[in-house]
Motif scaffolding. Structure first.
Motif, short mmCIF file in Angstrom:
data_model
loop_
_atom_site.label_atom_id
_atom_site.label_comp_id
_atom_site.label_asym_id
_atom_site.label_seq_id
_atom_site.Cartn_x
_atom_site.Cartn_y
_atom_site.Cartn_z
N TYR A 120 82.30 -7.93 25.46
CA TYR A 120 82.42 -6.50 25.16
C TYR A 120 83.36 -5.82 26.16
O TYR A 120 84.23 -5.03 25.77
CB TYR A 120 81.03 -5.87 25.21
CG TYR A 120 80.98 -4.39 24.92
CD1 TYR A 120 81.23 -3.90 23.63
CD2 TYR A 120 80.66 -3.48 25.91
CE1 TYR A 120 81.16 -2.54 23.36
CE2 TYR A 120 80.58 -2.12 25.65
CZ TYR A 120 80.85 -1.65 24.37
OH TYR A 120 80.79 -0.30 24.10
N VAL A 142 75.99 0.86 28.39
CA VAL A 142 76.59 0.33 27.17
C VAL A 142 76.33 1.28 26.01
O VAL A 142 77.21 1.54 25.17
CB VAL A 142 76.02 -1.07 26.85
CG1 VAL A 142 76.60 -1.60 25.54
CG2 VAL A 142 76.32 -2.03 28.00
N ARG A 190 78.77 -4.04 20.66
CA ARG A 190 77.71 -3.28 21.32
C ARG A 190 76.32 -3.63 20.80
O ARG A 190 75.39 -3.81 21.60
CB ARG A 190 77.97 -1.78 21.19
CG ARG A 190 76.94 -0.94 21.93
CD ARG A 190 77.13 0.53 21.64
NE ARG A 190 78.41 1.01 22.10
CZ ARG A 190 78.88 2.23 21.84
NH1 ARG A 190 78.16 3.07 21.11
NH2 ARG A 190 80.05 2.61 22.30
N LEU A 220 78.10 -9.20 27.27
CA LEU A 220 78.60 -8.07 28.05
C LEU A 220 80.04 -8.31 28.47
O LEU A 220 80.88 -7.39 28.39
CB LEU A 220 77.72 -7.84 29.29
CG LEU A 220 78.20 -6.72 30.21
CD1 LEU A 220 78.14 -5.37 29.51
CD2 LEU A 220 77.38 -6.68 31.51
#
Length: 409
Positions: free
Chosen positions: A127, A189, A80, A124
């Motif tokens: 993640y 996020v 993150r 992203l």
């Protein structure tokens, strides 16, 4: 099996935040990317060669900083912070673009802030892959393909909205909206429930989603990698040249640029989703040969736009349909293809795939600028066609070498 996998993904708490983040990031990039060359040439008064240097410096910064951020994120309990750092840098970079048109400051903004922001996309998706892990291997793979489709969905309207923003608010308003979209991508996020470092190992295992084929030889892998670099170079050169070709040589406007880019993104979506709903009937290597061959055809059609008079827009609408097929195949199946070629080395395969795209962007920056300055923007597409044809040939040669290797074994 696909339907249950998608059902499992839909039930994950992380699915909706990831979809929102991908959509907002798609909006941010679709606002700015098609019009960055126009800003550089029309507002910052860059020559074609200076534009090429600017794009190359940004690509170098992207490669170097994305590599550092990737290594750093691998050591963190969660990816993150890396996602937020990259998105925050992109937002700040677009804000800074509104403060100057001087060449050297723009180079610094491109290399440092936009270069860091370029890692937003891979970070992203990395993640999200961890977040999707509990849904199972198939759902995780389908989830990433769905995220890519949502990203493309944003590109359907984004370029047209970007053209409207340029017309109403100028490039300053466009870049501020792009920065706001990156902030919008970061918010899901921030508030998502990230998984722990302990879950990362399990997700990494789950990310090896392809069957393990016979290994390829180093020579064959080199040919395929070079083919992908040439593909990336051709695609990037065309993306840089298209808006300038339309506005400066064909007498078009930014609205027509937005229409063409948005149409391509719209047509990509059903093709991408078809890979989720129904696996391809042909081998991935065969599809890549087709994609690279179609890219050569797209480049040829686009380059002919200067020879057909007022019919250039109709010709380019057809060409964008071809480009949509190319991008859908290469972007959705390319990473999985490299994982097939390097069984048991998912991380190395993913990195190699990403680096071929970055290397293509790097070469395209200087080559497109120098070529356009010497021969004009329309001629860039002729060079793009040659590069795509060579890439296609390398893929064919690599398949033959692979066949001989299997016979020898």
């Amino acid at each position: 099996m696909t339907a249950p996998a998608l059902t499992a993904l839909r039930r994950l708490p992380a699915a909706l935040p990831m979809l929102i983040a991908a959509f907002m990031m798609g909006l941010a990039t679709s606002f700015a990317a098609p019009f960055m060359p126009l800003f550089a040439v029309e507002t910052a008064k860059m020559s074609p060669l200076q534009l090429g240097v600017f794009l190359t410096v940004t690509s170098v910064g992207s490669i170097a900083l994305s590599t550092l951020i990737g290594r750093w994120s691998d050591r963190l309990p969660s990816r993150r912070p890396a996602v937020l750092l990259s998105m925050g840098s992109a937002a700040l970079g677009f804000v800074m673009l509104t403060t100057t048109t001087a060449y050297v400051p723009l180079l610094l903004i491109g290399a440092l802030l936009l270069g860091t922001g370029a890692s937003s996309f891979p970070q992203l998706f990395a993640y999200a892959r961890v977040q999707f892990g509990p849904a199972g291997a198939e759902a995780a793979q389908n989830g990433l393909t769905t995220l890519r489709s949502v990203f493309s969905l944003a590109w359907v309207a984004g370029p047209l909205l970007g053209a409207g923003l340029v017309g109403a608010l100028g490039f300053r308003g466009l870049f501020l909206c792009a920065a706001a979209a990156y902030v919008g991508a970061a918010l899901p996020v921030i508030f998502s429930r990230g998984r722990s470092r302990a879950a990362l190992t399990a997700a990494a295992v789950a990310s090896n989603l392809t069957e393990t084929p016979a290994p390829v030889g180093p020579r064959q892998l080199q040919l395929i990698s070079l083919g992908f670099v040439l593909y990336g170079t051709s695609l990037a050169m065309g993306a840089v040249a298209l808006p300038l070709f339309i506005t400066q040589e064909l007498g078009g406007n930014t609205g027509q640029v937005g229409l063409l880019v948005g149409l391509c993104a719209l047509l990509e979506i059903p093709i991408m989703l078809s890979f989720v709903l129904r696996p391809p009937r042909f081998r991935t290597a065969t599809l890549m040969v087709v994609a690279f061959g179609l890219l050569a055809a797209y480049s040829l059609l686009t380059g002919l736009g200067g020879l057909v008079g007022g019919a250039w827009l109709a010709l380019m609408l057809v060409a964008q349909a071809i480009r949509a097929i190319v991008v859908a195949i290469a972007s959705c199946l390319g990473m999985a293809y490299f994982q097939e070629l390097m069984p048991g080395r998912v991380g190395a395969a993913t990195t190699l795939f990403a680096n071929t795209g970055s290397a293509g962007n790097l070469v395209a920056g200087l080559l497109s600028g120098a070529w356009a300055q010497a021969f004009g923007y329309g001629s860039v597409f002729g060079l793009c066609g040659v590069l795509a044809a060579v890439a296609c040939g390398l893929m064919v040669v690599s398949r033959r070498k692979g066949g001989r290797r299997e016979l020898a074994a």
